[in-house]
Design an enzyme around this catalytic site. Structure first.
Site, mmCIF file in Angstrom:
data_model
loop_
_atom_site.group_PDB
_atom_site.id
_atom_site.type_symbol
_atom_site.label_atom_id
_atom_site.label_comp_id
_atom_site.label_asym_id
_atom_site.label_seq_id
_atom_site.Cartn_x
_atom_site.Cartn_y
_atom_site.Cartn_z
ATOM 1 N N HIS A 119 0.811 -1.215 0.000
ATOM 2 C CA HIS A 119 0.000 0.000 0.000
ATOM 3 C C HIS A 119 0.845 1.265 0.000
ATOM 4 C CE1 HIS A 119 0.932 0.551 4.307
ATOM 5 N NE2 HIS A 119 0.821 -0.766 4.383
ATOM 6 N N ASP A 120 0.385 2.249 -0.744
ATOM 7 C CA ASP A 120 0.949 3.600 -0.780
ATOM 8 C C ASP A 120 2.354 3.673 -1.363
ATOM 9 O OD1 ASP A 120 -1.285 5.006 0.720
ATOM 10 O OD2 ASP A 120 -0.675 3.544 2.238
ATOM 11 N N GLY A 137 5.075 -1.088 2.838
ATOM 12 C CA GLY A 137 4.248 0.066 2.538
ATOM 13 C C GLY A 137 5.038 1.353 2.444
#
Length: 256
Positions: A119-120, A137
């Site tokens: 994520h991200d 992440g």
């Protein structure tokens, strides 16, 4: 161009030239651009956008919810550019509300089998991740970087442009641009001269980077003093300027 066994949910936007293979699953908020090919049994879900000429191989999982315990179903995104390759069993996740809310992948990147993009993350252009390379992440990988097989990158780490990280390495600190690094806890082994030459760097550009590298990483000077020396002793150069900005912007510290 859509196999009869593919499951394409109502609301998905599929370009008429895209190809969807047998038993693939496309979620209701997915957008797929022209000439993109999705292999059999691949799953693309979430608020995911793929540009043109991407290739998603069989069994890949693109756009699943993040492996983040604070994620509560917020409407986060995955944005993918054009010309990317996602090989078998690659996993790429949506962003989280705790960060930018979007995972971003640029153009012409290659994610070999079993890679993971958490994520991200922000992946720029022409990045290669060899088999089993994994990003925690919030990782930022600049253009033309190469991660060897089974490399593990800690969350919030940055990997600089044209850097090469050897296989089986554990990356817990930022990897400076243009360098070679490897190790269970990565350390630097000079410039990535072979990669620079292959990407059209002239001998003069490489010479200036070598001079900067020597001062920044081999002189024993603290960073501020080393930067002062580079400014005074090395001819002004966009590559050297980018290297200095990268080091000065490090929050986790950088590999030496």
């Amino acid at each position: 161009m859509i196999h009869p066994t593919a499951v394409v949910h109502e609301g998905a936007q599929i370009h008429e030239t895209a190809q969807l293979g047998p038993y693939c699953v496309i979620g209701p908020q997915v957008r797929i651009g022209a000439e993109t090919q999705v292999g059999s049994h691949a799953v693309i879900e979430g608020r995911t956008t793929l540009g043109e000429n991407n290739r998603v191989f069989q069994f890949a999982s693109i756009g699943a919810v993040p492996q983040h315990l604070k994620y509560q179903g917020e409407p986060t995104l995955l944005e993918i550019g054009s010309g990317n390759i996602f090989r078998e069993f690659v996993t790429v996740h949506l962003g989280t509300a705790q960060d930018r809310g979007v995972t971003t992948i640029g153009n012409r990147n290659a994610f070999l089998a079993y890679c993971h993009v958490a994520h991200d993350c922000r992946i720029e252009d022409s990045v290669i991740m060899a088999n089993g390379a994994t990003l925690g992440g919030h990782v930022h990988v600049e253009s033309h970087a190469i991660l060897g097989g089974l490399v593990g990158v800690h969350q919030f780490v940055r990997v600089g442009r044209y850097a090469m990280v050897g296989g089986l390495s554990g990356v817990s600190l930022d990897i400076p641009p243009y360098t070679r690094s490897a190790g269970f806890r990565t350390r630097l082994f000079g410039l990535n001269t072979v990669g620079l030459k292959r990407n059209g760097f002239t001998a003069e550009r490489i010479r200036r980077l070598k001079e900067a590298y020597r001062i920044l990483f081999q002189s024993g000077e603290v960073l501020d003093r080393a930067v002062e020396r580079v400014r005074a002793e090395v001819e002004s150069d966009p590559d050297v300027d980018h290297l200095i900005r990268f080091l000065q912007g490090s929050r986790r510290g950088f590999c030496r």
